[in-house]
Write an enzyme that holds these catalytic residues in place. Sequence first.
Site, PDB file in Angstrom:
ATOM      1  N   LEU A  27       0.846  -1.254   0.051  1.00  0.00           N
ATOM      2  CA  LEU A  27      -0.096   0.170  -0.024  1.00  0.00           C
ATOM      3  C   LEU A  27       0.940   1.233   0.002  1.00  0.00           C
ATOM      4  O   LEU A  27       1.383   1.801   0.880  1.00  0.00           O
ATOM      5  CB  LEU A  27      -0.903  -0.050   1.185  1.00  0.00           C
ATOM      6  CG  LEU A  27      -1.863  -1.167   1.348  1.00  0.00           C
ATOM      7  CD1 LEU A  27      -2.597  -1.184   2.757  1.00  0.00           C
ATOM      8  CD2 LEU A  27      -2.842  -1.416   0.122  1.00  0.00           C
ATOM      9  N   ASP A  28       1.188   1.777  -1.219  1.00  0.00           N
ATOM     10  CA  ASP A  28       2.185   2.886  -1.365  1.00  0.00           C
ATOM     11  C   ASP A  28       1.497   3.979  -0.864  1.00  0.00           C
ATOM     12  O   ASP A  28       0.380   4.578  -1.134  1.00  0.00           O
ATOM     13  CB  ASP A  28       2.453   3.167  -2.912  1.00  0.00           C
ATOM     14  CG  ASP A  28       3.339   4.109  -2.870  1.00  0.00           C
ATOM     15  OD1 ASP A  28       4.518   3.910  -2.961  1.00  0.00           O
ATOM     16  OD2 ASP A  28       2.931   5.117  -3.574  1.00  0.00           O
TER      17      ASP A  28
END
Length: 371
Positions: A27-28
């Site tokens: 999850l950037d």
Amino acid sequence: MANPKVLVRMVDILLWYIAQGAQFIRLDAIAFLWKEQGTSCIHHENTHRIVQFLRALLEQYAPWVRLITETNVAQTENLSYFGKGQEAHMVYQFPLPPLLLDAYIRQNARVLTSWAQALPNVPEGSLFFNFAASHDGIGLLPSYDFLSEEERKHLIETVKARGGRISYKDTPNGKIPYEMNINYFSAITDPRWPQQKRVDCFLSSQAILLALDGIPGIYYHSLIGSENWQEGVHKTGYNRSINRQKLSFEELETELTHTGSLRSLVVQGWKRLLAARNNAFTPGSGQQIFALHAKVFALLRGNPEDSPVLCLHNVSDVRVELSLASAVPPQYLITRNLLGSPVRCTVQHEIHMEPYEVMWLELRSNLLAQV
């Protein structure tokens, strides 16, 4: 994300990746997911709720998949994405890259040791994602809690002297250094050194990455011994391009197969470290950090019942003598160095380490050693 249709679409995309075989979901920059006027938006409570929702979804439909949160922020905020064990399976260990670099630049492991000693226990079923280099730069924000202004300034000036760039962030108090853009090999070694010394220094630092409890992440340019790609910065005008070199397969193959080349030496060193690690460390088996010497980062990995390993890393270019008495329980013997070199240890557990040497010493109880 407040629109349910957006959330459903996002979940649909994640499930598609899982159907294609993805086992890790990153999850950037997740800290900025939720937007709400009148708030700073970062670390919004609804962001944490979304992460909890995704974790619950995976546990129900794809329990083998691991969720990793990427939040380049101060350590306390970063660790909050573990939640109480119901959020991320893994959290990026963001203080590690700048503190590891600081240890080798100043040839002093005290700050790195102090930080590691204070790491909290993670929730059951959770792990740190340890890394040194990535496609981005070396984040400075996580270092503000651990390095003094003078130490951080020295770090920045050394990186600039070794060809790196510094990216800045606007704050209410003006611009502050946010990220050091440089290849990690180029950052941690002096270009004026002989090639073998540079390789030894770099691999010593990466051995720490592999020894720490958690899952190690190795950036491919670190794996194959790349250096600064200045041409990329000039072409794109983008600081991060310095560590995103576009490679020719034929040229890379030639360098890797040429005995004595920088890339060949680095890859062979990685092979030796990874082979030893595969037989020695289990993620989540625990660690104990020791302050044995200012120039040595030391940790004990594993449980006493399972032949623990004492990992020693000389962060300096000088010979170091130290005592292992406080790290080796009296009922234990040092049986071998998993990295192959002879164990030069007296009965009193006094030892010396060569410049940038790494020792992973297997310990066995006196009773087991006699069997």
